[in-house]
Design a protein around this motif. Structure first.
Motif, PDB file in Angstrom:
ATOM      1  N   GLY A 186      19.779 -37.198  99.804  1.00  0.00           N
ATOM      2  CA  GLY A 186      20.444 -37.930  99.747  1.00  0.00           C
ATOM      3  C   GLY A 186      21.215 -38.298  98.301  1.00  0.00           C
ATOM      4  O   GLY A 186      22.361 -39.348  98.281  1.00  0.00           O
ATOM      5  N   ALA A 187      19.810 -38.530  97.889  1.00  0.00           N
ATOM      6  CA  ALA A 187      20.700 -39.127  96.151  1.00  0.00           C
ATOM      7  C   ALA A 187      21.222 -37.948  95.459  1.00  0.00           C
ATOM      8  O   ALA A 187      21.309 -36.590  95.909  1.00  0.00           O
ATOM      9  CB  ALA A 187      19.242 -38.468  95.255  1.00  0.00           C
ATOM     10  N   PRO A 188      22.182 -38.393  94.908  1.00  0.00           N
ATOM     11  CA  PRO A 188      23.478 -36.992  94.238  1.00  0.00           C
ATOM     12  C   PRO A 188      22.235 -36.497  93.952  1.00  0.00           C
ATOM     13  O   PRO A 188      21.512 -36.826  92.465  1.00  0.00           O
ATOM     14  CB  PRO A 188      24.070 -37.980  93.819  1.00  0.00           C
ATOM     15  N   ARG A 189      23.777 -35.138  93.698  1.00  0.00           N
ATOM     16  CA  ARG A 189      22.802 -33.734  92.786  1.00  0.00           C
ATOM     17  C   ARG A 189      23.895 -33.621  91.914  1.00  0.00           C
ATOM     18  O   ARG A 189      24.855 -33.451  92.034  1.00  0.00           O
ATOM     19  CB  ARG A 189      22.481 -32.379  93.693  1.00  0.00           C
ATOM     20  N   TYR A 190      22.895 -32.975  90.155  1.00  0.00           N
ATOM     21  CA  TYR A 190      24.250 -33.194  89.504  1.00  0.00           C
ATOM     22  C   TYR A 190      24.230 -31.484  89.532  1.00  0.00           C
ATOM     23  O   TYR A 190      23.194 -30.968  88.310  1.00  0.00           O
ATOM     24  CB  TYR A 190      24.846 -33.718  88.699  1.00  0.00           C
ATOM     25  N   LEU A 191      25.910 -30.769  88.763  1.00  0.00           N
ATOM     26  CA  LEU A 191      26.249 -29.568  88.501  1.00  0.00           C
ATOM     27  C   LEU A 191      26.488 -29.814  86.561  1.00  0.00           C
ATOM     28  O   LEU A 191      27.837 -30.550  86.831  1.00  0.00           O
ATOM     29  CB  LEU A 191      26.921 -29.041  89.101  1.00  0.00           C
ATOM     30  N   TRP A 192      24.964 -29.415  86.064  1.00  0.00           N
ATOM     31  CA  TRP A 192      25.510 -29.987  84.582  1.00  0.00           C
ATOM     32  C   TRP A 192      26.223 -28.352  83.889  1.00  0.00           C
ATOM     33  O   TRP A 192      25.577 -28.016  83.752  1.00  0.00           O
ATOM     34  CB  TRP A 192      24.430 -30.056  84.142  1.00  0.00           C
ATOM     35  N   ILE A 193      27.397 -28.730  82.830  1.00  0.00           N
ATOM     36  CA  ILE A 193      28.128 -27.557  82.517  1.00  0.00           C
ATOM     37  C   ILE A 193      28.653 -28.088  81.216  1.00  0.00           C
ATOM     38  O   ILE A 193      29.071 -28.651  81.325  1.00  0.00           O
ATOM     39  CB  ILE A 193      29.291 -27.601  83.500  1.00  0.00           C
ATOM     40  N   GLN A 194      27.831 -27.445  80.671  1.00  0.00           N
ATOM     41  CA  GLN A 194      28.427 -28.085  78.547  1.00  0.00           C
ATOM     42  C   GLN A 194      29.006 -26.506  77.903  1.00  0.00           C
ATOM     43  O   GLN A 194      28.597 -25.887  78.404  1.00  0.00           O
ATOM     44  CB  GLN A 194      26.609 -28.161  78.094  1.00  0.00           C
ATOM     45  N   GLY A 195      29.413 -27.264  76.845  1.00  0.00           N
ATOM     46  CA  GLY A 195      30.038 -26.114  76.597  1.00  0.00           C
ATOM     47  C   GLY A 195      29.749 -26.738  75.054  1.00  0.00           C
ATOM     48  O   GLY A 195      30.318 -27.770  74.509  1.00  0.00           O
ATOM     49  N   ASP A 196      29.132 -25.937  73.633  1.00  0.00           N
ATOM     50  CA  ASP A 196      29.136 -25.781  72.283  1.00  0.00           C
ATOM     51  C   ASP A 196      30.604 -24.721  71.441  1.00  0.00           C
ATOM     52  O   ASP A 196      30.097 -23.787  72.064  1.00  0.00           O
ATOM     53  CB  ASP A 196      28.264 -25.773  72.330  1.00  0.00           C
ATOM     54  N   THR A 197      30.958 -25.559  70.616  1.00  0.00           N
ATOM     55  CA  THR A 197      31.834 -24.602  69.845  1.00  0.00           C
ATOM     56  C   THR A 197      30.808 -23.964  69.022  1.00  0.00           C
ATOM     57  O   THR A 197      31.203 -22.335  68.349  1.00  0.00           O
ATOM     58  CB  THR A 197      32.422 -25.482  68.788  1.00  0.00           C
ATOM     59  N   THR A 198      29.391 -24.305  68.944  1.00  0.00           N
ATOM     60  CA  THR A 198      28.493 -23.303  67.761  1.00  0.00           C
ATOM     61  C   THR A 198      27.050 -24.384  67.739  1.00  0.00           C
ATOM     62  O   THR A 198      26.803 -25.090  68.878  1.00  0.00           O
ATOM     63  CB  THR A 198      28.576 -23.618  66.195  1.00  0.00           C
ATOM     64  N   ASP A 199      26.549 -23.056  67.834  1.00  0.00           N
ATOM     65  CA  ASP A 199      24.233 -23.451  68.034  1.00  0.00           C
ATOM     66  C   ASP A 199      24.166 -23.518  66.671  1.00  0.00           C
ATOM     67  O   ASP A 199      22.833 -24.374  66.312  1.00  0.00           O
ATOM     68  CB  ASP A 199      24.120 -22.831  68.465  1.00  0.00           C
ATOM     69  N   ASN A 200      25.148 -24.234  65.168  1.00  0.00           N
ATOM     70  CA  ASN A 200      24.442 -25.159  64.339  1.00  0.00           C
ATOM     71  C   ASN A 200      24.805 -26.478  64.495  1.00  0.00           C
ATOM     72  O   ASN A 200      25.860 -27.324  64.586  1.00  0.00           O
ATOM     73  CB  ASN A 200      25.936 -24.820  63.448  1.00  0.00           C
ATOM     74  N   LEU A 201      23.690 -27.146  65.042  1.00  0.00           N
ATOM     75  CA  LEU A 201      23.753 -28.449  64.847  1.00  0.00           C
ATOM     76  C   LEU A 201      24.623 -29.458  63.868  1.00  0.00           C
ATOM     77  O   LEU A 201      25.213 -31.025  64.509  1.00  0.00           O
ATOM     78  CB  LEU A 201      22.291 -29.338  65.199  1.00  0.00           C
ATOM     79  N   ASP A 202      24.547 -28.961  62.505  1.00  0.00           N
ATOM     80  CA  ASP A 202      25.574 -30.108  61.549  1.00  0.00           C
ATOM     81  C   ASP A 202      27.188 -29.570  62.087  1.00  0.00           C
ATOM     82  O   ASP A 202      27.892 -30.863  62.156  1.00  0.00           O
ATOM     83  CB  ASP A 202      24.994 -29.329  60.281  1.00  0.00           C
ATOM     84  N   THR A 203      27.248 -29.199  62.465  1.00  0.00           N
ATOM     85  CA  THR A 203      29.229 -28.319  62.826  1.00  0.00           C
ATOM     86  C   THR A 203      29.431 -28.473  64.415  1.00  0.00           C
ATOM     87  O   THR A 203      30.561 -28.721  64.314  1.00  0.00           O
ATOM     88  CB  THR A 203      29.167 -27.108  61.999  1.00  0.00           C
TER      89      THR A 203
END
Length: 300
Positions: A186-203
């Motif tokens: 009964g508790a909600p499940r969430y579909l997590w969709i992620q989008g990153d412009t790059t794998d560089n954490l600084d940018t």
């Protein structure tokens, strides 16, 4: 008298010999100057610029190119693109050789592995050596999932991003995750969709969308700033900027255009406005799209 004649002949012979020797020593030497070895000619490395984006980035043979703005004073002997799975590829890695002219060119990448990130840059070679343009990255399609990798696009404050994927997608390889999978019935499940412009954490710029299971169907739903994924069954999201600004979604919508458990795809669009802490004004994310595989074990 005879001795005088002999002396005269010897004197004349010696004078003639000296005259011929002097004439030979002072004669100018006419040799052509090789411009390559001419010390007054300076040859530099060519100047080459990598194109800003790929052509058909999701095909099996994406194209990239460059522009040679200077040959450095020596003819271009080779140019094209180089690529590798590690940064800063060189002509020792995979490459094309399509052009020997100053100006623009386009090259096609071949022999790529699926679901792999490649580093690519343009190059040009002359007699001085080889120079390179700036580096670009591309992640190839996942041939095991409808030949289409996870792809998010968005216009963030009037800057268009056409290739956004989950963080470290080329390494981890998961399109989506299901959150609260182990919660009580009964508790909600969430579909997590992620989008990153790059794998560089600084940018990087990152968008996270969390869609509750009651909205796993075509329709348009309100989108809120992420707060509670345990009880609030509404679509929520967050935006991470590559600055010190803290972003908070103020209003938005998400539209699921396809949710197909047969093909295991979810597709849709989104847009939202957001605020920045301590800054006046309203900021926008528009033209957001997503096309992801439902590759979580939850859907097996």
């Amino acid at each position: 008298m005879k001795n005088l004649k002999i002396s005269f002949l010897l004197t004349m012979s010696l004078s003639l010999f000296l005259l011929i020797s002097c004439t030979s020593d002072n004669e100018p030497i006419n040799e052509a100057i090789d411009p390559i070895t001419d010390p007054t000619t300076t040859i530099e490395l060519p100047i080459v610029i990598t194109k800003t984006s790929f052509t058909d980035p999701l095909t099996a043979n994406p194209k990239l190119g460059g522009t040679i703005t200077s040959d450095g004073g020596s003819p271009i002997t080779a140019s094209g693109i180089v690529w590798n799975t590690t940064a800063n590829p060189t002509i020792a890695n995979s490459k094309t050789n399509d052009n020997t002219n100053v100006g623009s060119f386009v090259s096609t990448m071949t022999g790529l592995s699926p679901k792999t990130t490649y580093y690519v840059r343009a190059y040009a070679t002359n007699s001085k050596g080889t120079s390179y343009g700036s580096q670009k990255t591309i992640t190839t399609a996942d041939t095991n999932t409808d030949n289409t990798p996870a792809l998010m696009t968005a216009n963030i404050d009037n800057v268009q991003y056409d290739i956004m994927r989950p963080y470290l997608y080329a390494v981890i390889g998961d399109d989506v995750k299901v959150e609260n999978n182990g919660a009580e019935p009964g508790a909600p499940r969430y579909l997590w969709i992620q989008g990153d412009t790059t794998d560089n954490l600084d940018t990087l710029i990152e968008i996270n969308l969390h869609i509750p299971n009651k909205q796993w169907a075509p329709g348009t739903y309100n989108l809120y700033e992420r707060q509670d994924l345990s009880t609030v069954a509404e679509s929520q999201g967050d935006l991470l900027l590559n600055t010190d600004d803290s972003a908070t979604i103020t209003s938005g919508t998400i539209t699921v255009t396809e949710f197909n458990l047969t093909t295991k795809r979810i597709k849709g669009t989104f847009s939202f406005t957001y605020s920045k802490f301590g800054k006046d004004g309203e900021f926008k994310v528009t033209n957001g799209t997503f096309n992801y595989a439902l590759d979580s074990p939850y859907f097996d």
